[in-house]
Design a protein around this motif. Sequence first.
Motif, PDB file in Angstrom:
ATOM      1  N   UNK A  68       0.843  -1.197   0.000  1.00  0.00           N
ATOM      2  CA  UNK A  68       0.000   0.000   0.000  1.00  0.00           C
ATOM      3  C   UNK A  68       0.876   1.244   0.000  1.00  0.00           C
ATOM      4  N   UNK A  69       0.647   2.113  -0.970  1.00  0.00           N
ATOM      5  CA  UNK A  69       1.384   3.371  -1.126  1.00  0.00           C
ATOM      6  C   UNK A  69       0.436   4.545  -0.903  1.00  0.00           C
ATOM      7  N   UNK A  70       0.880   5.523  -0.109  1.00  0.00           N
ATOM      8  CA  UNK A  70       0.109   6.745   0.089  1.00  0.00           C
ATOM      9  C   UNK A  70       1.025   7.953  -0.100  1.00  0.00           C
ATOM     10  N   UNK A  71       0.677   8.836  -1.047  1.00  0.00           N
ATOM     11  CA  UNK A  71       1.462  10.056  -1.203  1.00  0.00           C
ATOM     12  C   UNK A  71       0.591  11.283  -0.967  1.00  0.00           C
ATOM     13  N   UNK A  72       1.232  12.432  -0.839  1.00  0.00           N
ATOM     14  CA  UNK A  72       0.517  13.661  -0.524  1.00  0.00           C
ATOM     15  C   UNK A  72       0.053  13.721   0.915  1.00  0.00           C
ATOM     16  N   UNK A  73       0.669  12.926   1.792  1.00  0.00           N
ATOM     17  CA  UNK A  73       0.292  12.870   3.208  1.00  0.00           C
ATOM     18  C   UNK A  73       0.995  14.009   3.942  1.00  0.00           C
ATOM     19  N   UNK A  74       0.217  14.946   4.492  1.00  0.00           N
ATOM     20  CA  UNK A  74       0.824  16.072   5.189  1.00  0.00           C
ATOM     21  C   UNK A  74       1.533  15.654   6.457  1.00  0.00           C
ATOM     22  N   UNK A  75       0.847  14.973   7.330  1.00  0.00           N
ATOM     23  CA  UNK A  75       1.413  14.462   8.578  1.00  0.00           C
ATOM     24  C   UNK A  75       0.651  13.195   8.926  1.00  0.00           C
TER      25      UNK A  75
END
Length: 455
Positions: free
Chosen positions: A303-310
């Motif tokens: 599972x990849x998640x990008x654009x995660x601020x914090x």
Amino acid sequence: MNNPHFSRRHFLKSSSIAAGMAAFPNLLLGQSKETSKMLQVAAVGCGGKGRGDISEIANGNKIIALCDIDHVRAEDAFKTFPDAKQFFDFREMLAEMADQIDVVTVSTADHMHFPIALEAMRHGKPVFVQKPLTNRIWEARALANFAKEKGLMTVMGNQGATTTGTRLLREWIEAGLIGEVKEVHYWTNRPIWPQGKGLEFPKEPIPDTLNWDIWQGSVATRRDYSPRIHPFAWRGFWDYGCGALGDIGCHSFNSAFWALNLHGDFVVESSRVSEFDDVTAPSRATIEYLFPAKAGRGPVKVLWQDGVGDPNNDADFIRPPGIPDDLELNHEFGQVFVGTEGVMYCSDAYCGRPPELFDDKLKEKIRTIKPVYERVKGGPTQELARAIRGEGPKPVSNFEDHAGPLTEMVLAGNLAVRLGKRVDWDSAGMKVRGMPEADALLRRAYHKGWEPKLA
């Protein structure tokens, strides 16, 4: 777990060495053999990351040629290596100096990795290429095949392939430390440059110190110069870069790709994708890969998640299971391996440090796990230099066995984003099963005069 692409290297040769490592048996010394030949290096891309790559390979070698389309950004390298001949055009550099060059480094915008590396290899030169290897799947496959055909040493600049942390992670997984790995979670705060729907890139005069035509290179669609494209924000463009996934994916995915042998077919699907268009990638996306079981392991979800601020206070962030509730996750990057008997956490994109464990029994067990994989002294450029001299093995992230297939895996995630559909990737056929419309995204349309020459 058996990975057919890599042989194990047992090199604790004596009981005295083993005894000396008893306090922490997982750390092996890098190669200490003195270099027998100073390689002559030509570097293409001298500013930004290229400057660091030049500094790394300059240790024990000689920089004889520096090529960059932007002589302002290359100025520091030019001053540091005043005897190196300077070029705007890599083709002119190779035509004039190929007989003097032992190795070429390529640290440019993503879209130019392929034509520069291909031209260097056509001249018979080993190459180092920054990640991702290319920004089109067809180009990654073509470079891997060409390197194999010509028998050339190659390496991609995903530094994690040379770190001790990555080797520890694989050794611990293969020793069954956390049981059967079921899931791997990755996240990043990238993009940290503008991307998304409807962005504007206002035209400005081309500086005299910049060759904008060569910068655009192989891309068929010509655009006016804008400082909002070069030198940094090109990463968000489908033509020039490949978004946050392309920027960080080859770093992060490297750990699972190598440790779990993720070569071959898989299914990938995107979700929670922010708005984007045909010019730039979205500012946020979640991408899920499913790899079928193969010899030595069961099925694996990545599972990849990008654009995660914090990740610690982002309501949309999917927190990996098994980690302590009060663990503060790295804001920039992270990776968590979830097994049937525990988890491992790497608080960076590269697995540069030993993975963190949260179970005291597992912490004790690692002391019994013996080293298997040779540690690398220095980064990818030094790993390549030693291999060229015959002082070390073929680099782990060589194009054929590792960098090419890893880049294909990363870019297939972008296919899922752009198509908005579930992608069933046929690796052998280099196509998406049942989706002929995907073919147009596998290979770029080339600007006249930049068509590939694979001979």
